[in-house]
Design an enzyme around this catalytic site. Sequence first.
Site, PDB file in Angstrom:
ATOM      1  N   CYS A 223      40.920  41.802  26.260  1.00  0.00           N
ATOM      2  CA  CYS A 223      40.325  41.045  27.363  1.00  0.00           C
ATOM      3  C   CYS A 223      39.437  39.883  26.915  1.00  0.00           C
ATOM      4  O   CYS A 223      39.580  38.764  27.416  1.00  0.00           O
ATOM      5  CB  CYS A 223      39.466  41.967  28.244  1.00  0.00           C
ATOM      6  SG  CYS A 223      40.070  43.643  28.447  1.00  0.00           S
TER       7      CYS A 223
ATOM      8  N   HIS B 145      31.012  26.780  53.488  1.00  0.00           N
ATOM      9  CA  HIS B 145      31.903  25.618  53.487  1.00  0.00           C
ATOM     10  C   HIS B 145      31.327  24.483  52.654  1.00  0.00           C
ATOM     11  O   HIS B 145      30.106  24.245  52.683  1.00  0.00           O
ATOM     12  CB  HIS B 145      32.100  25.144  54.937  1.00  0.00           C
ATOM     13  CG  HIS B 145      33.017  23.988  55.071  1.00  0.00           C
ATOM     14  ND1 HIS B 145      34.378  24.108  54.940  1.00  0.00           N
ATOM     15  CD2 HIS B 145      32.758  22.671  55.308  1.00  0.00           C
ATOM     16  CE1 HIS B 145      34.929  22.914  55.101  1.00  0.00           C
ATOM     17  NE2 HIS B 145      33.973  22.026  55.330  1.00  0.00           N
TER      18      HIS B 145
ATOM     19  N   GLY C 237      57.165  40.759  31.556  1.00  0.00           N
ATOM     20  CA  GLY C 237      56.782  40.229  32.856  1.00  0.00           C
ATOM     21  C   GLY C 237      55.500  40.806  33.413  1.00  0.00           C
ATOM     22  O   GLY C 237      55.183  40.601  34.582  1.00  0.00           O
TER      23      GLY C 237
ATOM     24  N   CYS D 191      39.669  45.886  24.132  1.00  0.00           N
ATOM     25  CA  CYS D 191      39.096  44.849  25.002  1.00  0.00           C
ATOM     26  C   CYS D 191      38.330  43.804  24.215  1.00  0.00           C
ATOM     27  O   CYS D 191      38.543  42.604  24.365  1.00  0.00           O
ATOM     28  CB  CYS D 191      38.190  45.492  26.054  1.00  0.00           C
ATOM     29  SG  CYS D 191      37.450  44.278  27.176  1.00  0.00           S
TER      30      CYS D 191
ATOM     31  N   GLU E  78      35.867  30.809  51.679  1.00  0.00           N
ATOM     32  CA  GLU E  78      35.642  30.868  53.125  1.00  0.00           C
ATOM     33  C   GLU E  78      36.904  31.261  53.888  1.00  0.00           C
ATOM     34  O   GLU E  78      36.841  31.790  54.994  1.00  0.00           O
ATOM     35  CB  GLU E  78      35.121  29.514  53.642  1.00  0.00           C
ATOM     36  CG  GLU E  78      36.139  28.404  53.623  1.00  0.00           C
ATOM     37  CD  GLU E  78      35.579  27.107  54.193  1.00  0.00           C
ATOM     38  OE1 GLU E  78      35.155  27.113  55.367  1.00  0.00           O
ATOM     39  OE2 GLU E  78      35.550  26.097  53.440  1.00  0.00           O
TER      40      GLU E  78
ATOM     41  N   GLU F  39      49.950  36.230  31.159  1.00  0.00           N
ATOM     42  CA  GLU F  39      48.730  35.579  30.686  1.00  0.00           C
ATOM     43  C   GLU F  39      48.995  34.740  29.449  1.00  0.00           C
ATOM     44  O   GLU F  39      48.590  33.568  29.365  1.00  0.00           O
ATOM     45  CB  GLU F  39      47.658  36.632  30.415  1.00  0.00           C
ATOM     46  CG  GLU F  39      47.141  37.277  31.688  1.00  0.00           C
ATOM     47  CD  GLU F  39      46.251  38.478  31.444  1.00  0.00           C
ATOM     48  OE1 GLU F  39      45.489  38.841  32.362  1.00  0.00           O
ATOM     49  OE2 GLU F  39      46.315  39.081  30.346  1.00  0.00           O
TER      50      GLU F  39
ATOM     51  N   LYS G  93      40.509  35.948  27.241  1.00  0.00           N
ATOM     52  CA  LYS G  93      39.923  35.057  28.238  1.00  0.00           C
ATOM     53  C   LYS G  93      39.371  33.787  27.595  1.00  0.00           C
ATOM     54  O   LYS G  93      39.410  32.715  28.193  1.00  0.00           O
ATOM     55  CB  LYS G  93      38.831  35.772  29.043  1.00  0.00           C
ATOM     56  CG  LYS G  93      38.488  34.987  30.311  1.00  0.00           C
ATOM     57  CD  LYS G  93      37.678  35.763  31.306  1.00  0.00           C
ATOM     58  CE  LYS G  93      37.456  34.930  32.561  1.00  0.00           C
ATOM     59  NZ  LYS G  93      36.556  35.563  33.530  1.00  0.00           N
TER      60      LYS G  93
END
Length: 460
Positions: free
Chosen positions: A48, A438, A177, A43, A443, A183, A52
């Site tokens: 990860c 909102h 896939g 990670c 929402e 990613e 990212k």
Amino acid sequence: MSDYDFDLFVIGAGSGGVRSGRLAAQLGKKVGVAEESLPGGTCVVRGCVPKKFLVYGADFGGAIKDAQKYGWTVGETRFDWPVLRDSIQKEVARLSGIYSTILEKNGAEVFRERAEFVDEHTVRLATSGKTVTAETILIAVGGRPWAPEIPGIEHAIVSDDAFTLETLPERVLVIGGGYIACEFAGIYAGLGCKTTQVYRGGRLLNGFDAEVRDEAGVVQEQNGVSVKFNLSPTEIKKTSGGYIVTFDDGSKIGTDVVFMATGRKPHTKGLGLENAGVDVDEHGAVKVDKYSKTSQDNIYAVGDVTNRVNLTPVAIREGMAFIETVFKDNATAYDHTQIASAVFTRPPIGVVGVTESEARKMHGDDITVYTTHFRPMKNVLAEKPQKVFMKLITQGKQETVIGIHIVGDDSAEMIQPLGICVKAGLTKADFDATCAVHPTISEEIVTLKPREINKTTVVT
């Protein structure tokens, strides 16, 4: 006084191993931890975290273009791969150092070398040749990328290699896939590479909800990824201008980099598990019971090496349950159901609970499906066609929420609190009773309407 050198010896300093080692040391146990690579595991070092950062880097290119529609004057721009690459590796080194420091500050002894079993209580450190004994041993070595053994496979890279490429290629061919393939294809396309993604199946992201899988294909195409289905590579040939990959239908694709994202396997080869009487399955995964105990009573295993749910937070929770069970006399089995997860495509995908197909197999027609598909405000002025897809699945008269699936901006952030809702067994009425915030994307999750569908149709 113990007859062993350590109360606990952990093989692997990834997320699960470090958490287990630290907690045991804090309880006053004598702990040893061996790690053949950098502390932090997949990670932090090659998964990860650096991935990212790459996603963020890829997103900035599109954001710069979008900014013009919001009134910003944008001058000449260019992308510098070495700057991003080196910045990420600097942060990886910092984080790895923190993992090592956490262990050492809590009293654990860290060995920067591979450990292999001699017997059920003894391991040999591969570099120094030193042997140490432990009353309890925890296997937390994780997994490694796997690629098919086709001619020329030595020319391909895997995810471990992707973070430190010397130069950014003009053309990239991503084969696979799943999470990693989707990613990285999105990352390369966002960084300006001509990107092709090839998958042996007919839809991306096997195991996900069918509509999410369809949306993932749309997302890739909108990001400029050329996606080709129902193809498997048979050969890779090096040429003066790059590589030529041949597929099982006879077609060929030229590229500068062949990225094999065809899966991962537990990193148990050469670990000496047979010397310790530890059983593995046909994939090399360590067999464990619900308490993470192996076939040997004093040996446990957590994380990807067990091939249960291969996610970093799961490894951490399994490690915590192991400590409760072994060192606190509190038998604890981690619940592997209803785990929220995210795929960091661009935009990302967030899911928790069952797919529609799974729900129908379990409950027949006793489910209700709610969906929505809309273009978020941010994309309106930017004149981007990319939409958000949301799906909520309920079961029974009470309409207990058993599945939530989102494709769109911020879905990875939204799915964490929504995972709490699913785990808590909340109902659609609970969602409807919640006032919307909102204007936000989120929402929509409390204003969803039923989807019109023939309930006898199973979506697969």
